[in-house]
Write a protein that holds these residues in place. Structure first.
Motif, PDB file in Angstrom:
ATOM      1  N   LYS A  15     -27.825   1.078  33.627  1.00 38.96           N
ATOM      2  CA  LYS A  15     -26.573   1.793  33.601  1.00 38.96           C
ATOM      3  C   LYS A  15     -26.052   1.768  32.164  1.00 38.96           C
ATOM      4  O   LYS A  15     -26.092   0.745  31.501  1.00 38.96           O
ATOM      5  CB  LYS A  15     -25.582   1.088  34.530  1.00 38.96           C
ATOM      6  N   LYS A  16     -25.599   2.898  31.682  1.00 40.17           N
ATOM      7  CA  LYS A  16     -25.093   2.981  30.309  1.00 40.17           C
ATOM      8  C   LYS A  16     -23.832   2.140  30.176  1.00 40.17           C
ATOM      9  O   LYS A  16     -22.992   2.129  31.064  1.00 40.17           O
ATOM     10  CB  LYS A  16     -24.767   4.425  29.934  1.00 40.17           C
ATOM     11  N   LYS A  17     -23.731   1.416  29.042  1.00 36.51           N
ATOM     12  CA  LYS A  17     -22.546   0.622  28.774  1.00 36.51           C
ATOM     13  C   LYS A  17     -21.402   1.529  28.366  1.00 36.51           C
ATOM     14  O   LYS A  17     -21.591   2.467  27.607  1.00 36.51           O
ATOM     15  CB  LYS A  17     -22.831  -0.336  27.628  1.00 36.51           C
ATOM     16  N   ASP A  18     -20.238   1.221  28.866  1.00 39.93           N
ATOM     17  CA  ASP A  18     -19.050   1.981  28.488  1.00 39.93           C
ATOM     18  C   ASP A  18     -18.619   1.542  27.090  1.00 39.93           C
ATOM     19  O   ASP A  18     -18.347   0.360  26.868  1.00 39.93           O
ATOM     20  CB  ASP A  18     -17.937   1.712  29.495  1.00 39.93           C
ATOM     21  N   PRO A  19     -18.554   2.464  26.143  1.00 37.11           N
ATOM     22  CA  PRO A  19     -18.168   2.071  24.781  1.00 37.11           C
ATOM     23  C   PRO A  19     -16.721   1.599  24.683  1.00 37.11           C
ATOM     24  O   PRO A  19     -16.351   0.939  23.722  1.00 37.11           O
ATOM     25  CB  PRO A  19     -18.384   3.343  23.964  1.00 37.11           C
ATOM     26  N   ASN A  20     -15.902   1.907  25.691  1.00 37.58           N
ATOM     27  CA  ASN A  20     -14.502   1.481  25.677  1.00 37.58           C
ATOM     28  C   ASN A  20     -14.307   0.104  26.303  1.00 37.58           C
ATOM     29  O   ASN A  20     -13.213  -0.435  26.260  1.00 37.58           O
ATOM     30  CB  ASN A  20     -13.632   2.499  26.412  1.00 37.58           C
ATOM     31  N   ALA A  21     -15.351  -0.458  26.900  1.00 37.61           N
ATOM     32  CA  ALA A  21     -15.251  -1.763  27.539  1.00 37.61           C
ATOM     33  C   ALA A  21     -15.010  -2.834  26.478  1.00 37.61           C
ATOM     34  O   ALA A  21     -15.519  -2.744  25.362  1.00 37.61           O
ATOM     35  CB  ALA A  21     -16.526  -2.067  28.313  1.00 37.61           C
ATOM     36  N   LYS A  86      -9.910  -7.202  29.404  1.00 38.83           N
ATOM     37  CA  LYS A  86     -10.671  -6.801  30.589  1.00 38.83           C
ATOM     38  C   LYS A  86      -9.735  -6.312  31.692  1.00 38.83           C
ATOM     39  O   LYS A  86      -9.991  -5.292  32.321  1.00 38.83           O
ATOM     40  CB  LYS A  86     -11.501  -7.982  31.089  1.00 38.83           C
ATOM     41  N   TYR A  89      -8.400  -2.974  30.709  1.00 34.25           N
ATOM     42  CA  TYR A  89      -9.489  -1.985  30.838  1.00 34.25           C
ATOM     43  C   TYR A  89      -9.700  -1.598  32.299  1.00 34.25           C
ATOM     44  O   TYR A  89      -9.808  -0.413  32.623  1.00 34.25           O
ATOM     45  CB  TYR A  89     -10.768  -2.559  30.239  1.00 34.25           C
ATOM     46  N   THR A  92      -6.839   0.582  33.620  1.00 39.84           N
ATOM     47  CA  THR A  92      -6.861   1.968  33.172  1.00 39.84           C
ATOM     48  C   THR A  92      -8.051   2.723  33.730  1.00 39.84           C
ATOM     49  O   THR A  92      -8.005   3.937  33.865  1.00 39.84           O
ATOM     50  CB  THR A  92      -6.893   2.042  31.626  1.00 39.84           C
ATOM     51  N   LYS A  93      -9.108   2.006  34.058  1.00 39.26           N
ATOM     52  CA  LYS A  93     -10.305   2.637  34.593  1.00 39.26           C
ATOM     53  C   LYS A  93     -10.130   3.067  36.046  1.00 39.26           C
ATOM     54  O   LYS A  93     -10.636   4.098  36.467  1.00 39.26           O
ATOM     55  CB  LYS A  93     -11.485   1.677  34.482  1.00 39.26           C
TER      56      LYS A  93
END
Length: 94
Positions: A15-21, A86, A89, A92-93
């Motif tokens: 799974k691609k990492k979220d750059p905003n994490a 976290k 994040y 907001t997610k």
């Protein structure tokens, strides 16, 4: 007897990492290593990356609890930073 059938595995897709994490918190050892890596390289010019890691690990093991205390404090503060980032994040997610 029949030879067992070979099964082909599917290539795992990550799974691609979220750059905003938020970035993970650093451990006390990582704070120590970041501070002392250049010192070890200066004392031992020409050593490999792996040897630097070994030397840092040996130095870390030789430290007393009192000498490790500032790094533990930095790690604790970084853990609090990570937890708050976290939670923000995840809020907001969602």
């Amino acid at each position: 007897m029949a030879a067992p059938r070979e099964t082909k595995r599917k290539a795992g897709t990550r799974k691609k990492k979220d750059p905003n994490a938020p970035k993970r918190a650093l451990s006390a050892y990582m704070f120590f290593a970041n501070e002392n890596r250049d010192i070890v390289r200066a004392e031992n010019p020409g050593i490999s990356f792996g040897q630097v890691g070994k030397m840092l690990g040996e130095k870390w093991k030789q430290l007393s609890e009192d000498e490790k205390a500032p790094y533990d404090a930095k790690a604790g503060a970084d853990k609090k930073r990570y937890e708050s980032e976290k939670q923000l994040y995840l809020a907001t997610k969602a």
